[in-house]
Structures are given as structure tokens and as C-alpha cells.
Design a protein around this motif. Structure first.
Motif, PDB file in Angstrom:
ATOM      1  N   MET A  16      29.976 -15.893 -13.899  1.00 35.03           N
ATOM      2  CA  MET A  16      29.251 -14.627 -13.889  1.00 35.03           C
ATOM      3  C   MET A  16      30.226 -13.454 -13.823  1.00 35.03           C
ATOM      4  SD  MET A  16      26.318 -13.272 -11.238  1.00 35.03           S
ATOM      5  CE  MET A  16      27.495 -13.049  -9.893  1.00 35.03           C
ATOM      6  N   LEU A  17      31.224 -13.556 -12.947  1.00 40.40           N
ATOM      7  CA  LEU A  17      32.202 -12.473 -12.853  1.00 40.40           C
ATOM      8  C   LEU A  17      33.019 -12.357 -14.131  1.00 40.40           C
ATOM      9  CD1 LEU A  17      33.472 -12.879  -9.176  1.00 40.40           C
ATOM     10  CD2 LEU A  17      32.162 -10.965 -10.122  1.00 40.40           C
ATOM     11  N   LEU A  18      33.375 -13.485 -14.727  1.00 35.66           N
ATOM     12  CA  LEU A  18      34.125 -13.443 -15.982  1.00 35.66           C
ATOM     13  C   LEU A  18      33.339 -12.703 -17.057  1.00 35.66           C
ATOM     14  CD1 LEU A  18      36.451 -14.259 -17.829  1.00 35.66           C
ATOM     15  CD2 LEU A  18      35.317 -16.462 -18.177  1.00 35.66           C
ATOM     16  N   ALA A  19      32.072 -13.042 -17.224  1.00 33.94           N
ATOM     17  CA  ALA A  19      31.256 -12.378 -18.245  1.00 33.94           C
ATOM     18  C   ALA A  19      31.060 -10.899 -17.906  1.00 33.94           C
ATOM     19  CB  ALA A  19      29.906 -13.073 -18.373  1.00 33.94           C
ATOM     20  N   ALA A  20      30.865 -10.602 -16.625  1.00 35.82           N
ATOM     21  CA  ALA A  20      30.704  -9.199 -16.228  1.00 35.82           C
ATOM     22  C   ALA A  20      31.971  -8.406 -16.530  1.00 35.82           C
ATOM     23  CB  ALA A  20      30.363  -9.113 -14.742  1.00 35.82           C
ATOM     24  N   ILE A  21      33.130  -9.025 -16.316  1.00 37.01           N
ATOM     25  CA  ILE A  21      34.400  -8.354 -16.622  1.00 37.01           C
ATOM     26  C   ILE A  21      34.545  -8.121 -18.116  1.00 37.01           C
ATOM     27  CG2 ILE A  21      36.906  -8.682 -16.651  1.00 37.01           C
ATOM     28  CD1 ILE A  21      36.483 -10.236 -13.951  1.00 37.01           C
ATOM     29  N   VAL A  22      34.297  -9.154 -18.907  1.00 38.80           N
ATOM     30  CA  VAL A  22      34.460  -9.041 -20.358  1.00 38.80           C
ATOM     31  C   VAL A  22      33.479  -8.021 -20.946  1.00 38.80           C
ATOM     32  CG1 VAL A  22      34.234 -10.276 -22.548  1.00 38.80           C
ATOM     33  CG2 VAL A  22      35.377 -11.371 -20.615  1.00 38.80           C
ATOM     34  N   VAL A  23      32.215  -8.174 -20.608  1.00 47.70           N
ATOM     35  CA  VAL A  23      31.192  -7.299 -21.180  1.00 47.70           C
ATOM     36  C   VAL A  23      31.271  -5.896 -20.578  1.00 47.70           C
ATOM     37  CG1 VAL A  23      28.710  -6.932 -21.460  1.00 47.70           C
ATOM     38  CG2 VAL A  23      29.677  -9.231 -21.730  1.00 47.70           C
ATOM     39  N   GLY A  24      31.406  -5.828 -19.260  1.00 42.88           N
ATOM     40  CA  GLY A  24      31.453  -4.519 -18.599  1.00 42.88           C
ATOM     41  C   GLY A  24      32.630  -3.684 -19.046  1.00 42.88           C
ATOM     42  N   SER A  25      33.811  -4.307 -19.138  1.00 43.34           N
ATOM     43  CA  SER A  25      34.975  -3.535 -19.585  1.00 43.34           C
ATOM     44  C   SER A  25      34.848  -3.147 -21.056  1.00 43.34           C
ATOM     45  CB  SER A  25      36.262  -4.326 -19.344  1.00 43.34           C
ATOM     46  OG  SER A  25      36.297  -5.511 -20.115  1.00 43.34           O
ATOM     47  N   GLY A  26      34.143  -3.971 -21.836  1.00 42.01           N
ATOM     48  CA  GLY A  26      33.888  -3.606 -23.225  1.00 42.01           C
ATOM     49  C   GLY A  26      32.986  -2.389 -23.344  1.00 42.01           C
ATOM     50  N   VAL A 102      24.081  -9.898 -18.316  1.00 40.88           N
ATOM     51  CA  VAL A 102      22.931  -9.103 -17.878  1.00 40.88           C
ATOM     52  C   VAL A 102      23.348  -8.125 -16.782  1.00 40.88           C
ATOM     53  CG1 VAL A 102      20.672  -9.221 -16.744  1.00 40.88           C
ATOM     54  CG2 VAL A 102      21.240 -10.853 -18.556  1.00 40.88           C
ATOM     55  N   LEU A 103      24.171  -8.606 -15.850  1.00 39.24           N
ATOM     56  CA  LEU A 103      24.651  -7.744 -14.768  1.00 39.24           C
ATOM     57  C   LEU A 103      25.473  -6.583 -15.313  1.00 39.24           C
ATOM     58  CD1 LEU A 103      25.079  -7.228 -11.729  1.00 39.24           C
ATOM     59  CD2 LEU A 103      27.027  -8.810 -11.824  1.00 39.24           C
ATOM     60  N   ALA A 104      26.344  -6.864 -16.261  1.00 41.98           N
ATOM     61  CA  ALA A 104      27.161  -5.799 -16.849  1.00 41.98           C
ATOM     62  C   ALA A 104      26.287  -4.760 -17.538  1.00 41.98           C
ATOM     63  CB  ALA A 104      28.156  -6.395 -17.839  1.00 41.98           C
ATOM     64  N   ASN A 105      25.290  -5.214 -18.292  1.00 45.61           N
ATOM     65  CA  ASN A 105      24.368  -4.275 -18.938  1.00 45.61           C
ATOM     66  C   ASN A 105      23.729  -3.363 -17.898  1.00 45.61           C
ATOM     67  OD1 ASN A 105      24.795  -5.407 -21.484  1.00 45.61           O
ATOM     68  ND2 ASN A 105      23.055  -6.812 -21.310  1.00 45.61           N
ATOM     69  N   ALA A 106      23.263  -3.963 -16.820  1.00 48.82           N
ATOM     70  CA  ALA A 106      22.565  -3.193 -15.788  1.00 48.82           C
ATOM     71  C   ALA A 106      23.495  -2.201 -15.102  1.00 48.82           C
ATOM     72  CB  ALA A 106      21.949  -4.147 -14.759  1.00 48.82           C
ATOM     73  N   MET A 107      24.747  -2.586 -14.867  1.00 46.62           N
ATOM     74  CA  MET A 107      25.691  -1.694 -14.187  1.00 46.62           C
ATOM     75  C   MET A 107      25.992  -0.443 -14.999  1.00 46.62           C
ATOM     76  SD  MET A 107      28.481  -4.024 -12.138  1.00 46.62           S
ATOM     77  CE  MET A 107      29.083  -4.959 -13.554  1.00 46.62           C
ATOM     78  N   ARG A 181      27.754 -13.616 -24.210  1.00 48.81           N
ATOM     79  CA  ARG A 181      27.982 -12.383 -24.958  1.00 48.81           C
ATOM     80  C   ARG A 181      26.911 -12.125 -26.009  1.00 48.81           C
ATOM     81  NH1 ARG A 181      34.586 -12.288 -25.504  1.00 48.81           N
ATOM     82  NH2 ARG A 181      34.163 -10.626 -26.994  1.00 48.81           N
ATOM     83  N   MET A 182      26.054 -13.096 -26.279  1.00 48.86           N
ATOM     84  CA  MET A 182      24.915 -12.845 -27.172  1.00 48.86           C
ATOM     85  C   MET A 182      23.917 -11.879 -26.541  1.00 48.86           C
ATOM     86  SD  MET A 182      23.912 -16.480 -28.947  1.00 48.86           S
ATOM     87  CE  MET A 182      23.159 -17.112 -27.441  1.00 48.86           C
ATOM     88  N   PHE A 183      23.938 -11.763 -25.198  1.00 51.73           N
ATOM     89  CA  PHE A 183      22.915 -11.004 -24.491  1.00 51.73           C
ATOM     90  C   PHE A 183      23.326  -9.570 -24.183  1.00 51.73           C
ATOM     91  CE2 PHE A 183      21.897 -15.418 -23.912  1.00 51.73           C
ATOM     92  CZ  PHE A 183      20.517 -15.451 -24.026  1.00 51.73           C
ATOM     93  N   SER A 184      24.335  -9.081 -24.881  1.00 53.90           N
ATOM     94  CA  SER A 184      24.734  -7.683 -24.723  1.00 53.90           C
ATOM     95  C   SER A 184      25.122  -7.118 -26.082  1.00 53.90           C
ATOM     96  CB  SER A 184      25.927  -7.567 -23.758  1.00 53.90           C
ATOM     97  OG  SER A 184      26.314  -6.222 -23.604  1.00 53.90           O
ATOM     98  N   ASP A 185      24.337  -6.176 -26.574  1.00 51.63           N
ATOM     99  CA  ASP A 185      24.637  -5.541 -27.855  1.00 51.63           C
ATOM    100  C   ASP A 185      25.642  -4.421 -27.605  1.00 51.63           C
ATOM    101  OD1 ASP A 185      24.630  -4.920 -30.515  1.00 51.63           O
ATOM    102  OD2 ASP A 185      22.751  -3.794 -30.457  1.00 51.63           O
ATOM    103  N   SER A 186      26.881  -4.844 -27.388  1.00 52.38           N
ATOM    104  CA  SER A 186      27.933  -3.915 -26.982  1.00 52.38           C
ATOM    105  C   SER A 186      29.228  -4.309 -27.677  1.00 52.38           C
ATOM    106  CB  SER A 186      28.112  -3.960 -25.460  1.00 52.38           C
ATOM    107  OG  SER A 186      28.533  -5.256 -25.040  1.00 52.38           O
ATOM    108  N   PHE A 187      30.313  -3.670 -27.310  1.00 52.71           N
ATOM    109  CA  PHE A 187      31.620  -3.916 -27.910  1.00 52.71           C
ATOM    110  C   PHE A 187      31.996  -5.396 -27.861  1.00 52.71           C
ATOM    111  CE2 PHE A 187      36.279  -4.248 -27.466  1.00 52.71           C
ATOM    112  CZ  PHE A 187      36.690  -3.599 -28.619  1.00 52.71           C
ATOM    113  N   ALA A 188      31.620  -6.089 -26.801  1.00 55.37           N
ATOM    114  CA  ALA A 188      32.001  -7.489 -26.615  1.00 55.37           C
ATOM    115  C   ALA A 188      30.960  -8.476 -27.124  1.00 55.37           C
ATOM    116  CB  ALA A 188      32.271  -7.766 -25.129  1.00 55.37           C
TER     117      ALA A 188
END
Length: 232
Positions: A16-26, A102-107, A181-188
Motif C-alpha cells: 500500500m505504501l509503495l503504491a501510494a508513493i508511486v502514484v502520489g509522487s506522480g 486509492v489512498l494517493a488519489n484521496a490525498m 496503477r490501473m486505479f489512478s488516471d494520473s501520471f503513473a
């Protein structure tokens, strides 16, 4: 069973933290450096490399800090884990990576779930995923089999940070993070249509890595009996 539950919790939280880091930083990179893709990638890769180093140190002593189904499957192939445990790890890793996205999206005040639209599955990208996955596994298992497990957190973080740049796919090298990463329409993000091919390429990379590890590092040390602990 209690010990397995504790390890699964560690794998879930670490993933969860790994995905939050990758997606959130993206997401942050896209907001802070609009229009500059190179700078966005630099920010994303630096955050991922540093974050991966930290979470491996955090959870390695508990679960071995796999955070990656291919690592768990290769560990099982070498006898470091049972097949049942490897499959249990995989479930926790995928669930954790989805939760982290999902957490990264919300943050960042985005929709909690937004399906990615970035298509990535060209032949060059898939070749890059095979290469990225082989390299990652060689780093982990070579260190485990040569008595250098303590260096693995830094080595894995450094490898992934570099692989963001030398692979055209930006080195997913992990089926669980690919799903997340399929669940975030973002840079990552990665479009669902591209994800299955990525997962197949990563599994192919795992098979190639097994053959190379057996050829290059045939001796089994006490650490190699549990090679994932190279990330502890």
C-alpha cells in the motif's frame, strides 16, 4: 498461522505504501511541474527510490519485504517459501497496491477511484518490462546468495530509480503495482487494456531470472534459503 497473518499484514501495508508513493509522487510531480515530462519523471523516480528503501527497511524483518508477486513466486521456486505462502503474499500485495492507489488519489483530492487511460503496451514497453523484472530479481537474489543481504534495501531502491530512466516502460517490474496503477488516471497510471500484457512480460522476466540466477549463483548459502530476506 498467526505468524503468516503478521507477514501478510506487513506485505499489505508495504505494498500500500509503495503504491501510494508511486502514484502520489506522480500526481504531485504533474501538479508541481506541468508540461515538463522529464522533470516529472525525475521527481517520481526519486521519490519512489527513496520510499522503497525506507519501506524495505521497515517491513523486511517481518515478511522479507517482497511487495511483488514475481519476487514471491521466484522465492517459492527456490524453496524460500511455500507455494501457499507465495499465493497468500500475492493476494496481500495486489490488495495493498490497489488500496495505495486509492489512498494517493484521496490525498490529492482526486476521485478515490479513477480508471487510468494511459496506454503503454507496445512491443518496446513489453521488452522493457522483461528487462526491468530480470534486473530487479538479479539484484535481490544475487545479494542473498552472496552474503550481502544488508545492502539490498539501498540496492533495490537504486536499481528501481535507475530503471525508471533506462527502460521505456519506466520499470513497473511488479504485477501488483501494475494492477494498482490501473486505479489512478494520473501520471503513473496504466490503462486496464495495457495491464495484462505487462503482467505477462513481468512473469516472463521472472522465468528468465530464475534460469540466470541458477546459472550465475548456483551455491545456496543460509541466506539464500530465504532470499527475499535480502531486502530486510
Amino acid at each position: 498461522m498467526a505468524d503468516l497473518r503478521r507477514r501478510l499484514v506487513a506485505e499489505f501495508l508495504g505494498s500500500m505504501l509503495l503504491a501510494a508513493i508511486v502514484v502520489g509522487s506522480g500526481i504531485a510531480a504533474a501538479q508541481l511541474s506541468p508540461g515538463d515530462t522529464g522533470l516529472q519523471l525525475l521527481e517520481n523516480s526519486a521519490a519512489t527510490a527513496a520510499g522503497l528503501f525506507a519501506i524495505i527497511l521497515m517491513f523486511g524483518p517481518i515478511s522479507g519485504a517482497h511487495f511483488n508477486p514475481v519476487v514471491s513466486l521466484v522465492d517459492a521456486a527456490f524453496g524460500g517459501a511455500s507455494r501457499r505462502d507465495a499465493l497468500s503474499y500475492t493476494s496481500a500485495q495486489v490488495a495493498g497496491c490497489v488500496a495505495g492507489a486509492v489512498l494517493a488519489n484521496a490525498m490529492f483530492a482526486k476521485a478515490a477511484v479513477s480508471i487510468a487511460t494511459t496506454h503503454r503496451a507496445t512491443g518496446a514497453h513489453l521488452l522493457a518490462e522483461v528487462v526491468a523484472t530480470v534486473g530487479l530479481l538479479l539484484v535481490i537474489f544475487s545479494l542473498a546468495r552472496t552474503g550481502r543481504a544488508a545492502t539490498a534495501p539501498a540496492a533495490v531502491g537504486a536499481y528501481i530509480g535507475a530503471a525508471y530512466w533506462f527502460t521505456s516502460s519506466t520499470s513497473f517490474a511488479n504485477p501488483a503495482i501494475t494492477v494498482g496503477r490501473m486505479f489512478s488516471d494520473s501520471f503513473a497510471g496504466i490503462a486496464p487494456a495495457s495491464a495484462p500484457a505487462y503482467v505477462v512480460a513481468q512473469l516472463v522476466g521472472g522465468g528468465v531470472a530464475v534460469a540466470l540466477i541458477q546459472t550465475l549463483y548456483p551455491g545456496v548459502t543460509p541466506q539464500a534459503a530465504h532470499p527475499a530476506e535480502a531486502t530486510a
